[in-house]
Design a protein around this motif. Structure first.
Motif, PDB file in Angstrom:
ATOM      1  N   ALA A 135       0.837  -1.205   0.000  1.00 31.01           N
ATOM      2  CA  ALA A 135       0.000   0.000   0.000  1.00 31.01           C
ATOM      3  C   ALA A 135       0.872   1.255   0.000  1.00 31.01           C
ATOM      4  O   ALA A 135       0.558   2.238  -0.673  1.00 31.01           O
ATOM      5  CB  ALA A 135      -0.937  -0.009   1.209  1.00 31.01           C
ATOM      6  N   TYR A 136       1.960   1.189   0.787  1.00 29.02           N
ATOM      7  CA  TYR A 136       2.864   2.345   0.840  1.00 29.02           C
ATOM      8  C   TYR A 136       3.493   2.608  -0.518  1.00 29.02           C
ATOM      9  O   TYR A 136       3.582   3.759  -0.957  1.00 29.02           O
ATOM     10  CB  TYR A 136       3.949   2.108   1.892  1.00 29.02           C
TER      11      TYR A 136
ATOM     12  N   PHE B  88       0.916   4.132  -2.830  1.00 30.54           N
ATOM     13  CA  PHE B  88       0.688   5.540  -2.478  1.00 30.54           C
ATOM     14  C   PHE B  88       1.865   6.401  -2.922  1.00 30.54           C
ATOM     15  O   PHE B  88       1.674   7.489  -3.479  1.00 30.54           O
ATOM     16  CB  PHE B  88       0.492   5.679  -0.963  1.00 30.54           C
ATOM     17  N   ARG B  89       3.078   5.912  -2.684  1.00 31.87           N
ATOM     18  CA  ARG B  89       4.271   6.674  -3.057  1.00 31.87           C
ATOM     19  C   ARG B  89       4.322   6.877  -4.566  1.00 31.87           C
ATOM     20  O   ARG B  89       4.650   7.966  -5.046  1.00 31.87           O
ATOM     21  CB  ARG B  89       5.516   5.939  -2.572  1.00 31.87           C
ATOM     22  N   GLN B  90       3.990   5.815  -5.321  1.00 34.29           N
ATOM     23  CA  GLN B  90       4.018   5.922  -6.781  1.00 34.29           C
ATOM     24  C   GLN B  90       2.978   6.927  -7.270  1.00 34.29           C
ATOM     25  O   GLN B  90       3.259   7.759  -8.134  1.00 34.29           O
ATOM     26  CB  GLN B  90       3.749   4.545  -7.394  1.00 34.29           C
ATOM     27  N   GLU B  91       1.772   6.863  -6.694  1.00 33.16           N
ATOM     28  CA  GLU B  91       0.719   7.802  -7.080  1.00 33.16           C
ATOM     29  C   GLU B  91       1.101   9.231  -6.700  1.00 33.16           C
ATOM     30  O   GLU B  91       0.855  10.180  -7.451  1.00 33.16           O
ATOM     31  CB  GLU B  91      -0.602   7.407  -6.427  1.00 33.16           C
TER      32      GLU B  91
END
Length: 239
Positions: free
Chosen positions: A2-3, A6-9
């Motif tokens: 999930a991290y 989120f980081r990629q987005e």
């Protein structure tokens, strides 16, 4: 996992939008955690010019009130319309986008000397919405499923909604006024007989922010499709 997602987005968000929205969220979080207070952030000409608290020229644009409906509403509009501008008409022109921020912020600060406003972030959001709406005049908007109208009416609909919530319309009028001044000088006046470009991005900003070519893997959010939320969904007429 999930991290990483989120980081990629997060990293896919264009830089100016990412920096501004992150600063707003972190400032609000710092206030919620009582690390700082709104009294250290608000716009106060006397404290700025007599006591040299220069940071207030910036921080008054970063605080949108405590976490709640008004904060979330403003953050959603700020993020979406800032991003659509940066990925749309300002694609590949980061320096010009930064210059619009500086120009709009300067005008609002000057106007703020004459109106009783202590935080100008909401007015800045309305300015972004106004510029986007004028550059996408054929987008049809759906506001809460109640109103259907073309994009140029969006800032005025937001002002009416703000009035219904009991807020002062001075904030919205300030954002509309500054947005119109920028749009006129940048998009209208240069195309008039005898007109010309009065706003020119300083070369130092171009040297800092503009890159020679775009990332071929970049996937922008289409400027002409602001949908995803009932109060801001839109489509082109005939689409």
């Amino acid at each position: 996992m999930a991290y990483q997602t989120f980081r990629q987005e997060y990293l896919q968000v264009p830089p100016v939008t990412r920096a501004y929205t992150t600063a707003c969220v972190l400032t609000t979080a710092a206030v919620q955690l009582e690390l700082i207070t709104p009294f250290q952030l608000y716009f106060n000409p006397e404290l700025i010019f007599k006591h040299f608290q220069i940071w207030r020229l910036i921080t008054n644009y970063l605080f949108f009130g405590p976490v709640g409906f008004n904060f979330l509403f403003n953050m959603i509009f700020l993020y979406r319309y800032c991003r659509m501008l940066e990925e749309g008409s300002f694609r590949g022109r980061t320096a010009d986008f930064v210059f619009m921020f500086l120009f709009g912020g300067l005008l609002m600060t000057l106007f703020g000397l004459f109106v009783n406003l202590v935080f100008l972030g909401q007015a800045f959001t309305i300015m972004l919405v106004y510029v986007w709406s004028r550059r996408n005049p054929y987008v049809r908007m759906n506001f809460f499923g109640l109103l259907i109208f073309q994009a140029p009416f969006l800032p005025w609909v937001l002002m009416g909604f703000s009035l219904l919530l009991g807020n002062s319309i001075i904030v919205d009028l300030l954002g509309i006024a500054v947005g119109h001044i920028y749009f006129f000088l940048e998009d209208v006046f240069p195309n008039q007989p005898g007109g010309g470009r009065l706003l020119r991005t300083p070369s130092v900003l171009k040297a800092i922010f503009d890159t020679p070519e775009d990332d071929p893997n970049y996937n922008p959010l289409p400027e002409e499709r602001p949908g995803g939320f009932a109060w801001g969904e839109g489509q082109r007429l005939g689409g």
